[in-house]
Design an enzyme around this catalytic site. Structure first.
Site, PDB file in Angstrom:
ATOM      1  N   LYS A 136     -35.418   3.946  14.067  1.00 29.30           N
ATOM      2  CA  LYS A 136     -33.927   2.665  13.203  1.00 29.30           C
ATOM      3  C   LYS A 136     -33.925   1.767  14.045  1.00 29.30           C
ATOM      4  CE  LYS A 136     -31.616   5.325   9.604  1.00 29.30           C
ATOM      5  NZ  LYS A 136     -31.836   6.217   9.832  1.00 29.30           N
ATOM      6  N   ASN A 173     -19.887   5.246  11.633  1.00 29.77           N
ATOM      7  CA  ASN A 173     -20.979   5.458  10.972  1.00 29.77           C
ATOM      8  C   ASN A 173     -21.062   4.877   9.385  1.00 29.77           C
ATOM      9  OD1 ASN A 173     -20.986   6.623  13.666  1.00 29.77           O
ATOM     10  ND2 ASN A 173     -22.505   8.311  13.213  1.00 29.77           N
ATOM     11  N   TYR A 214     -29.102   4.194   3.323  1.00 27.48           N
ATOM     12  CA  TYR A 214     -29.372   5.337   2.412  1.00 27.48           C
ATOM     13  C   TYR A 214     -28.576   5.115   1.210  1.00 27.48           C
ATOM     14  CZ  TYR A 214     -30.985   7.770   6.876  1.00 27.48           C
ATOM     15  OH  TYR A 214     -31.274   7.817   7.962  1.00 27.48           O
ATOM     16  N   ASN A 269     -19.850  14.000  16.449  1.00 27.47           N
ATOM     17  CA  ASN A 269     -20.393  12.747  15.935  1.00 27.47           C
ATOM     18  C   ASN A 269     -20.553  13.125  14.226  1.00 27.47           C
ATOM     19  OD1 ASN A 269     -22.415  10.493  15.290  1.00 27.47           O
ATOM     20  ND2 ASN A 269     -23.509  12.547  14.384  1.00 27.47           N
ATOM     21  N   GLU A 270     -19.689  12.524  13.105  1.00 32.06           N
ATOM     22  CA  GLU A 270     -20.318  12.893  12.302  1.00 32.06           C
ATOM     23  C   GLU A 270     -19.784  14.605  11.010  1.00 32.06           C
ATOM     24  OE1 GLU A 270     -23.897  11.486  10.366  1.00 32.06           O
ATOM     25  OE2 GLU A 270     -23.384   9.728  10.576  1.00 32.06           O
ATOM     26  N   TRP A 306     -27.445   1.084  15.985  1.00 32.42           N
ATOM     27  CA  TRP A 306     -28.226   2.757  15.769  1.00 32.42           C
ATOM     28  C   TRP A 306     -29.742   2.510  15.502  1.00 32.42           C
ATOM     29  CZ3 TRP A 306     -26.902   6.605  17.058  1.00 32.42           C
ATOM     30  CH2 TRP A 306     -27.569   8.012  17.016  1.00 32.42           C
ATOM     31  N   ASP A 350     -30.095  15.608  13.452  1.00 31.59           N
ATOM     32  CA  ASP A 350     -31.223  14.057  13.137  1.00 31.59           C
ATOM     33  C   ASP A 350     -32.436  13.961  14.372  1.00 31.59           C
ATOM     34  OD1 ASP A 350     -33.509  12.433  11.897  1.00 31.59           O
ATOM     35  OD2 ASP A 350     -32.527  10.535  12.308  1.00 31.59           O
TER      36      ASP A 350
HETATM   37  C1  BDP Z   1     -26.331   8.995  11.346  1.00 35.37           C
HETATM   38  C2  BDP Z   1     -26.714  10.138  12.258  1.00 35.37           C
HETATM   39  C3  BDP Z   1     -27.043  10.331  13.410  1.00 35.37           C
HETATM   40  C4  BDP Z   1     -29.125   9.747  12.874  1.00 35.37           C
HETATM   41  C5  BDP Z   1     -28.514   8.616  11.231  1.00 35.37           C
HETATM   42  C6  BDP Z   1     -30.060   8.528  10.948  1.00 35.37           C
HETATM   43  O1  BDP Z   1     -25.231  10.398  13.477  1.00 35.37           O
HETATM   44  O2  BDP Z   1     -27.931  10.943  13.971  1.00 35.37           O
HETATM   45  O3  BDP Z   1     -30.278   9.602  13.239  1.00 35.37           O
HETATM   46  O4  BDP Z   1     -27.291   8.600  11.051  1.00 35.37           O
HETATM   47  O5  BDP Z   1     -30.411   9.307   9.767  1.00 35.37           O
HETATM   48  O6  BDP Z   1     -25.429  10.118  10.472  1.00 35.37           O
HETATM   49  O7  BDP Z   1     -31.169   7.769  11.498  1.00 35.37           O
END
Ligand code: BDP
Length: 597
Positions: free
Chosen positions: A567, A466, A472, A410-411, A548, A178
């Protein structure tokens, strides 16, 4: 790989800042590397090419693009060895000199170099061509989906017109991440010189013996030669000396490097006619029980994930932006950030060493293992690329006191193929520990997943989560979000690990206000953090909160993104949202050390 430096023994010459440039496609004309580009346009370096022109062709480009400049090696350089060094080219580079391939580099976020000595003297104004490929697929880091993979995986929509149009779409990058897939020569390019016998690498690992600082060092040279090392304090007074390629320097009553109190010593290495200087800090990092200790004290991470992202530079190295961001980190009373989701430009680590800011340094392994039947975890080529990138990052960043932890990814998908993922990451975890002379703690940042099935995250030195409860999922319901976070933290309590949030956040449109907070308004972002932080505060093993994101940033277009990801605590042009003021106040009251005893 050492960062080039100018000193009594070495010279650095920056290459021009505006190059010729031309977009190509899935291939480029091989004649372009031997002759001036047929239809060039100016392009600034370092910088992303996507954001320097006013057409979608540059923004949305797919495939190769070609940069060119003229290179003259001054005669004064000819008594030394000469190197051509790139700080970072995204994602893949082929470099040609007068039509001849010097070499290729894969991976967009780490430096590479070529020795030119054997080719000297060069004619004045030699033609330097750098072809750059921005394509991503399931084998690259970061991970994307190639058009062929997308076609193979395509599920018909049920609407004939859409399926026809999908099949005919021009190829484009589909990032499995993203952030905008900026590309180009993103970091400085220079010529530098070294003496014939030169210092190839220096590793300095600090430790403490009571009040005595110990600097264990190791120097690699290109040929056998005597090596000597001196250490000066900030007043320039020599406080330790040693000889030989390996040894230990002892600093009586050492000044420590600590978050917010960054004392730096200068180490000078001399080997034959060569010399290299670097700033080092005396500080220790270790995980003990459910704490991460810096200099033996339990540290609390206050900060965020960031991006290298700005309006015109794109992802290009930008000293002005970095200097301002460091100042804003101080303004926020924060003490740390994660280099989400790739190693940043070396210049930023130098600034953080000086500013006393703590870094979690992340490999560009974002989007790994998703939707591929675990294929990524079985493919030796993917592992080899991941391992090499990790080793290169550690080799580059190992001497920075600001870096306290390595992040392997990451993830990645961790709960879909739990055993495969654990085995894959366990090898990388071991590799990170042995590659780093300081054996810093290692983590891998986990996705909002089934944490009970995920067998990997719990094996890391620090559990980095995270989590988007309230955004979400459980969207807009902060009572439910706090409940979910507490349910999960109750589960982690039994794992006896230090845990931190490396991402949580809410998209927020600056200037959108409501009396009754709701998603996307500034009041909601504050309420979201206030409520979730109150939950974090209840758990002694939670050792940090990283929001974030530091600032709004560019992403691809999509129905979830209005002009990028919103964000940020700051807007993209660094205006504070209400949440920035909220954190500034909160973090003023949260000490760096001993927040949770
Ligand atoms: C997380 C990701 C990050 C995204 C964030 C989002 O690690 O890169 O920008 O979500 O959706 O899962 O804002």
């Amino acid at each position: 790989m050492l960062k080039p430096e100018a000193n009594k023994a070495r010279t650095v010459l920056s290459l021009p800042s505006v190059w010729d440039f031309q977009l190509a496609g899935e291939t480029f004309d091989s004649a372009w590397v031997r002759h001036p580009l047929p239809d060039p346009t100016p392009m600034a370096v370092p910088g992303s090419y996507n954001s320097q022109k006013a057409t979608a062709a540059y923004r949305d480009h797919y495939g190769w693009a070609v940069y060119q400049t003229r290179l003259t090696v001054p005669s004064a350089f000819l008594t030394q060895r000469v190197w051509l060094r790139f700080g970072g080219v995204t994602h893949r580079a082929q470099v040609f000199l007068n039509g001849e391939l010097l070499g290729e580099h894969r991976g967009g976020f780490l430096p590479f170099e070529f020795e030119l000595t054997a080719r000297l003297p060069l004619p004045e104004g030699a033609l330097l061509t750098v072809a750059v490929d921005n394509r991503i697929d399931f084998t690259t880091l970061p991970v994307g989906t190639s058009p062929a993979e997308a076609q193979a995986a395509y599920q018909p929509s049920g609407v004939p017109s859409i399926d026809v149009a999908e099949a005919r779409r021009a190829p484009f990058n589909r990032p499995n991440f993203d952030f905008f897939n900026f590309a180009g020569i993103h970091r400085p390019v220079c010529l530098y010189t070294t003496p014939q016998t030169y210092i190839q690498d220096v590793a300095v690992t600090p430790s403490l013996d009571g009040t005595t600082g110990l600097l264990r060092y190791s120097v690699t040279t290109s040929g056998a030669t005597a090596v000597s090392v001196t250490v000066q304090d900030q007043a320039g007074v020599i406080c330790a000396k040693a000889t030989g390629p390996n040894g230990v320097l002892r600093l009586q009553n050492a000044h420590l490097w600590a978050p917010g109190k960054p004392y730096l010593y200068q180490v000078t290495v001399t080997a034959a006619a060569d010399r290299y200087q670097l700033a080092v800090g005396v500080r220790t990092v270790q995980v003990s029980g459910t704490k991460l200790l810096i200099n033996g004290e339990p540290f609390y991470f206050k900060g965020f994930g960031k991006h290298e992202d700005a309006a015109v530079h794109g992802r290009g190295e930008d000293d002005c932006q970095n200097v301002l961001d460091v100042d804003l980190i101080h303004w926020l009373n924060a003490n740390s950030f994660r280099t989400s989701h790739y190693p940043y430009a070396e210049e930023m680590y130098d600034l953080c060493d000086r500013a006393g800011i703590v870094i979690i340094d992340e490999v560009p392994a974002v989007g790994l293992g998703w939707g591929q039947d675990g294929r990524a975890y079985r493919d030796p080529a993917i592992y080899a690329n991941h391992a090499k990138t990790l080793q290169d990052m550690i080799a580059r960043d190992k001497n920075h006191p600001s870096v306290v932890m390595w992040s392997l990814a990451n993830e990645a998908a961790l709960d879909q193929h739990p055993t495969l993922a654990r085995d894959y990451f366990h090898r990388l975890y071991e590799l990170a520990h042995v590659s780093d002379p300081a054996s810093r703690p290692v983590t891998g940042v986990s996705y909002p997943n089934d944490y009970q099935k995920d067998l990997t995250t719990r094996t890391m030195d620090v559990v980095c989560l995270n989590r988007y409860y309230g955004w979400y999922n459980l969207s807009g319901d902060l009572d439910a979000a706090c409940d979910a976070l507490a349910v999960e933290l109750d589960w982690w309590a039994a794992q006896h690990k230090p845990v931190m949030l490396t991402e949580y956040g809410a998209d927020t449109i600056a200037g959108l206000h409501n009396v009754v907070p709701g998603m996307f308004d500034e009041e909601f972002q504050v309420a979201y953090y206030r409520r979730l932080n109150a939950v974090l505060d209840r758990y002694p093993f939670v050792i940090g909160e990283q929001a974030w994101n530091f600032a709004d940033f560019a992403t691809i277009q999509g129905t979830l993104r209005v002009d990028g990801n919103k964000k940020g605590l700051f807007t993209r042009d660094r205006r504070p949202k209400m949440a920035a003021h909220y954190f500034k106040d909160r973090w003023a009251a949260v000490p760096d050390f001993g927040y949770k005893r």
